[in-house]
Design a protein around this motif. Sequence first.
Motif, PDB file in Angstrom:
ATOM      1  N   ALA A 127       1.023  -1.170  -0.199  1.00 17.16           N
ATOM      2  CA  ALA A 127       0.043   0.038   0.006  1.00 17.16           C
ATOM      3  C   ALA A 127       0.689   1.244   0.046  1.00 17.16           C
ATOM      4  N   SER A 128       2.213   1.138   0.505  1.00 22.90           N
ATOM      5  CA  SER A 128       3.155   2.437   0.514  1.00 22.90           C
ATOM      6  C   SER A 128       3.540   2.656  -0.844  1.00 22.90           C
ATOM      7  N   ASP A 129       3.580   1.552  -1.721  1.00 23.31           N
ATOM      8  CA  ASP A 129       4.051   1.945  -3.050  1.00 23.31           C
ATOM      9  C   ASP A 129       2.888   2.523  -3.818  1.00 23.31           C
ATOM     10  N   ALA A 130       3.054   3.673  -4.312  1.00 24.01           N
ATOM     11  CA  ALA A 130       2.249   4.564  -4.945  1.00 24.01           C
ATOM     12  C   ALA A 130       1.841   3.642  -6.273  1.00 24.01           C
ATOM     13  N   ALA A 131       2.803   3.323  -7.037  1.00 25.60           N
ATOM     14  CA  ALA A 131       2.615   2.507  -8.317  1.00 25.60           C
ATOM     15  C   ALA A 131       1.727   1.470  -8.231  1.00 25.60           C
ATOM     16  N   ARG A 132       1.834   0.567  -7.116  1.00 30.95           N
ATOM     17  CA  ARG A 132       1.165  -0.633  -7.126  1.00 30.95           C
ATOM     18  C   ARG A 132      -0.024  -0.414  -6.472  1.00 30.95           C
ATOM     19  N   ARG A 133      -0.154   0.459  -5.663  1.00 33.09           N
ATOM     20  CA  ARG A 133      -1.685   1.010  -5.122  1.00 33.09           C
ATOM     21  C   ARG A 133      -2.329   1.651  -6.176  1.00 33.09           C
ATOM     22  N   GLY A 134      -1.676   2.424  -6.925  1.00 33.08           N
ATOM     23  CA  GLY A 134      -2.470   3.013  -8.437  1.00 33.08           C
ATOM     24  C   GLY A 134      -3.237   1.765  -9.089  1.00 33.08           C
ATOM     25  N   ARG A 135      -2.341   0.788  -9.325  1.00 35.94           N
ATOM     26  CA  ARG A 135      -2.483  -0.336 -10.216  1.00 35.94           C
ATOM     27  C   ARG A 135      -3.844  -0.936  -9.602  1.00 35.94           C
ATOM     28  N   PHE A 136      -3.804  -0.913  -8.307  1.00 36.23           N
ATOM     29  CA  PHE A 136      -5.069  -1.850  -7.416  1.00 36.23           C
ATOM     30  C   PHE A 136      -6.222  -0.946  -7.466  1.00 36.23           C
ATOM     31  N   GLU A 137      -6.030   0.483  -7.514  1.00 36.43           N
ATOM     32  CA  GLU A 137      -7.278   1.216  -7.612  1.00 36.43           C
ATOM     33  C   GLU A 137      -7.776   1.327  -8.990  1.00 36.43           C
ATOM     34  N   ARG A 138      -7.000   1.122 -10.247  1.00 39.52           N
ATOM     35  CA  ARG A 138      -7.341   1.033 -11.510  1.00 39.52           C
ATOM     36  C   ARG A 138      -8.090  -0.056 -11.743  1.00 39.52           C
ATOM     37  N   GLU A 139      -7.612  -1.277 -11.044  1.00 40.15           N
ATOM     38  CA  GLU A 139      -8.761  -2.220 -11.434  1.00 40.15           C
ATOM     39  C   GLU A 139      -9.885  -2.097 -10.890  1.00 40.15           C
ATOM     40  N   ALA A 140     -10.109  -1.808  -9.516  1.00 36.96           N
ATOM     41  CA  ALA A 140     -11.483  -1.413  -9.130  1.00 36.96           C
ATOM     42  C   ALA A 140     -12.229  -0.644 -10.006  1.00 36.96           C
TER      43      ALA A 140
ATOM     44  N   LEU B 154     -12.473 -13.552 -12.879  1.00 41.21           N
ATOM     45  CA  LEU B 154     -12.150 -13.133 -11.572  1.00 41.21           C
ATOM     46  C   LEU B 154     -10.944 -12.062 -12.024  1.00 41.21           C
ATOM     47  N   ASP B 155     -10.270 -11.349 -11.047  1.00 35.52           N
ATOM     48  CA  ASP B 155      -9.181 -10.734 -11.093  1.00 35.52           C
ATOM     49  C   ASP B 155      -8.492 -10.062 -12.136  1.00 35.52           C
TER      50      ASP B 155
END
Length: 884
Positions: free
Chosen positions: A45-58, A148-149
Amino acid sequence: MIGKTLNHYRVIEKLGSGGMSEVYLAEDTRLNRRVALKILPSDVASDAARRGRFEREAQAVAALNHPNIVTIYSVEDAEGLHYITMELIQGRTLAQMIPAKGLPLAKFFDLAVPIADAVSAAHKRGITHRDLKPDNIMLSDDGRIKILDFGLVKLTETAGEPVATNLPTNTLTSEGKILGTVAYMSPEQAEGKPVDQRSDIFSLGVVFYRMVTGRQPFQGDTRMSVLSSILRDTPASVTDLNPALPRHLGRIIKRCLAKNPDERYSTAQDLKNELAELRKEEQSGAGGPAAAAGTPVQPSSKILLTFALVGAGLLAGAAVIYFLMRPAGRAGESASAVVHGSFAQLTDEPGEELFPSLSPDGRMVAYSSRASGNWDVYVQSVSGRNAVNLTKDSTADDTQPAFSPDGQKIAFRSGRDGGGIFVMGVLGDSVVRITGEGYRPAWSPDGAEIAYEIERWANPAGRNTINPLWAINVETRQKRKITAGDAVQPAWSPHGWRIAYWGILGRTGQRDLWTIPAQGGNPVRVTEDSALDWNPVWSPDGRFLYFISDRDGNMNVWRVPIDEASGEVRGSFQPVTQGATGAARDLCLSADGKRLVYSSASNRQNILRYPIEPGSETVLGEPSWVTRGSEAVVNPDPSPDGEWVAYQTVVNQEDIFIVHPDGTGRRQLTHDAARDRTPRWSPDGKKIAFYSNRSGSYEIWTINPDSSDLSQLTASKISFVFPIWSPDGSRIYVSDPRGDGGGLISPNLSWREQKIERLPPHGMGDGSFVAWSWSPDGTKLAGIIFRGGKYNTGIVVYDYTTRKYTRVTDRGTLPTWLNDNRRLLTTDTASKVYLVDSQTNSIKPILSVAPDNVDIFSMRVSRDNHLYIVRIDRQSDLWMLTLQ
């Protein structure tokens, strides 16, 4: 996390975890329902790029609304955790459902069609999944498939899709970084290259392959070996692993698994439609398995009498090389291990580079290109791109270069001074004509003789004439005949003992490889099966014969162990791994056997519609596309009411389709292994006539536009082609390009009742009259005099009232009448359409397409004065394979 409450979600148990997230079962205490929580771990969650990817998925998945895609409820955060809430799917993953030998066919269709439909829905929203695999597909307890996913989606901007354009469009990986599950990756994904929706289609192909066979198409002991298999290997057909499967299912999956994205389905919707249609056929009993139990599959006849595919001589012919789907290898014989190597692209200019020839030291390559405006011979280093034009001073076409064994000379075919085979120095100097005939020169190992063929051809599948092989002494100019039967593309063995070639076996049309003693004698067969085998070359040690074949469903490079002295085959066929896009042709080997160079063709053939104004003899406005994409089509024919256009496909499978002129409503009328060609509407629009080999030889068939009532009209066994309806619908003219058997038949009589009405002899020398268009008033037929490989012979008109033939032009091919019964349109088999006046014999161009790598081919005119043409965009580059 168990027992913890995040906002109003009480975590009950952990369901699973992946590389980026953990998934928990939770209870929504506010709405009193169970949901799945996908939580991004705190160290991520502290990694902005990976967190951004997670939010884009949603955001991406929440934009979808499809019954076969998991539903996203919300995106939230609590106590420093980022998570999404989604529909809880209880059931089994697809991976858990697939048995060791694969799913039953009916179950496969029940699952595969909605899977493809779901992926299509995502693609239409600009979403590429990039991690499709059986573990990401579930069958819920209530029987619904759910994908999924979407954690690895790549969002793309899609015109006209507001949801997609409102989403972020930055890619999730840079070139060189690999994401996804290795076994299901596309080749471009495995190489860390940018991907698009066609990458998902490849992954679906891998999933479907496993669903019907229970095994992976690409295997290995390590991650890298699996990646290598994806990039290099051609998996066995699913119908080879399970002969009870429908043959067309094997073709569908093979197309999904094409290494070149352009050769896959262009959309998941097309894939879903193919699967749905095949399921209908199987349910109705019309499809049939590749081979019923105990019943061998009969190979198709190979009398390939298709001028529409021969197409446009050397130029368009190179563009319409197509891939014929046939069983692999000889009966009872299986291909051995793939030959591996590393690939390098030698040319990348617009248009075509053809006929490569390596210098004996393997450092230089000569080839043909028309970059200068006409065909010339070029030479360049295999390590560079600075090509030198050796024949720039000639305005004639110069092609088919061949380095001499000592590397000091180049033999080539030229149209200069009446044409023939010429020899020049490697700098383009000292040009000398060796013979006034011949094509594809091949030097003997001692440089004393040149073997050659005497027929001009471009497409091996379209050759129909029978011609022998010749050789000429370079010094004395003395000629000798090598073969009695058909032979083209000669290749001397390294010690000069034998000459390999390929030829046509009589009326069966079978294309096979042979070798013959260099001084003549009894030929020895190398191949004997239904595959299209051509372009043989010897390895320098004489132990292998390399050749090009479609025995795996695509036009690829193969080799077979052989004894140079006797010509006896010593082992099984071996596929040579191919890394270039498109279809291989024009194969050559270096003298040390380490470098193999070939031309790789990737062409597009689609239908364009032009409004024309016959009075002013002009084309009006801009054209519109009737078909688009990578599926090659030919022979358009508009319906009498202008509502439909019938056409034929030519890659992998030859079938009849109809489509509205605006490209909508596409309908497939035939759908099997038969070669169905040249559809023609009846004048009342109720029937479509075509010719097909579905009975064993090429005969005339009819079918209704709704695909019902498939009926055979002729049973001649002499191969009838090109049906043309009379304007009143009472007769059909059929051609016999190999003889004088053509004539008029009735569409309303059985074959036993037919009495063919023959036309009188044309009196124009050798060849057969091949009709292509019937004048609207019913009094004239327009066509050509076909002389083997020569089809741009000019327009000939037969008049029923006078029973005489008239030569209208000295050039042009496959004409079509305008509605005034006087003028015709034809093409010069290049880039122009001509208007011809049959009374004054005048001819003038009315349409031209550019650039030089574009050809116009088959065409028809509708009753409402719209011109339908097939435009061929040609591209061929040279590739080099350094063998391991």
